[in-house]
Design a protein around this motif. Structure first.
Motif, PDB file in Angstrom:
ATOM      1  N   ASP A 123      43.090  48.466  37.330  1.00 37.07           N
ATOM      2  CA  ASP A 123      42.107  47.930  38.277  1.00 37.07           C
ATOM      3  C   ASP A 123      41.902  46.432  38.051  1.00 37.07           C
ATOM      4  O   ASP A 123      41.883  45.647  38.992  1.00 37.07           O
ATOM      5  N   TRP A 124      41.755  46.051  36.800  1.00 35.15           N
ATOM      6  CA  TRP A 124      41.583  44.629  36.485  1.00 35.15           C
ATOM      7  C   TRP A 124      42.842  43.841  36.833  1.00 35.15           C
ATOM      8  O   TRP A 124      42.761  42.718  37.327  1.00 35.15           O
ATOM      9  N   SER A 126      44.929  44.483  39.201  1.00 33.83           N
ATOM     10  CA  SER A 126      44.941  44.302  40.663  1.00 33.83           C
ATOM     11  C   SER A 126      44.047  43.137  41.078  1.00 33.83           C
ATOM     12  O   SER A 126      44.413  42.333  41.936  1.00 33.83           O
ATOM     13  N   GLU A 127      42.870  43.057  40.442  1.00 32.09           N
ATOM     14  CA  GLU A 127      41.954  41.954  40.766  1.00 32.09           C
ATOM     15  C   GLU A 127      42.553  40.608  40.361  1.00 32.09           C
ATOM     16  O   GLU A 127      42.435  39.621  41.087  1.00 32.09           O
ATOM     17  N   GLU A 130      45.286  39.625  42.763  1.00 34.52           N
ATOM     18  CA  GLU A 130      44.717  39.129  44.019  1.00 34.52           C
ATOM     19  C   GLU A 130      44.474  37.621  43.951  1.00 34.52           C
ATOM     20  O   GLU A 130      44.702  36.903  44.914  1.00 34.52           O
ATOM     21  N   VAL A 131      44.078  37.155  42.787  1.00 35.36           N
ATOM     22  CA  VAL A 131      43.784  35.728  42.613  1.00 35.36           C
ATOM     23  C   VAL A 131      45.028  34.929  42.231  1.00 35.36           C
ATOM     24  O   VAL A 131      45.277  33.848  42.767  1.00 35.36           O
TER      25      VAL A 131
END
Length: 169
Positions: A123-124, A126-127, A130-131
């Motif tokens: 999950d982290w 993926s975040e 994204e950046v």
């Protein structure tokens, strides 16, 4: 005379208080253990303690209790309460060098390496992707993030970008 203890003094106080609790039979891995009175009886009965040793042990117990009570009484109520709470969570054990080295190695490992559940890591990731990876044109060989993702088996983006398997549009 101060009405509080610094952290080192507090730890020393806790060790001595734990010794008294052991003498009272209260510290034995959660099971009531032998009291100093039964130890004195047993050792004397087996003729493994002289009268002087018996007297010295009893005297040391008495003076240790007097010392702890005196220090505790001069502390302010807030400090007394903090010590009471900390003492409930405090214990010390005798361990061999091998076990101590293992514990220190485990602590050092936890300081150096974060451990998170795999799904939370994904999950982290993926975040972060994204950046950092969205629209990225950097060569994968110069990207520290690529190395971290690769070493930790993060799934590829699936966009087949030429510069990096994690980059995407």
């Amino acid at each position: 005379m101060r009405d509080y203890l610094n952290s080192n003094e507090k730890n020393q106080f806790m060790v001595l208080q734990s010794i008294v609790q052991m003498m009272d039979g209260l510290r034995n891995s959660g099971v009531d253990g032998p009291k100093i009175s039964s130890m004195l009886e047993d050792w004397t009965k087996r003729d493994n303690m002289t009268k002087t040793e018996h007297k010295n042990l009893k005297t040391s117990e008495t003076y240790l209790r007097k010392f702890l009570a005196s220090v505790y009484e001069r502390l302010n109520p807030k400090e007394q309460e903090a010590i009471k709470k900390k003492l409930m969570k405090f214990d010390f054990k005798l361990i061999d060098d091998y076990t101590l080295k293992q514990i220190n190695r485990d602590i050092a490992d936890k300081i150096n390496n974060a451990v998170v559940p795999r799904q939370q890591f994904y999950d982290w990731s993926s975040e972060i992707m994204e950046v950092k990876c969205k629209g990225c044109k950097k060569d994968w060989q110069t990207c520290q993030l690529h190395q971290v993702f690769d070493n930790n088996l993060v799934p590829e983006s699936g966009f087949d970008c030429k510069n990096c398997k994690y980059a995407y549009e």
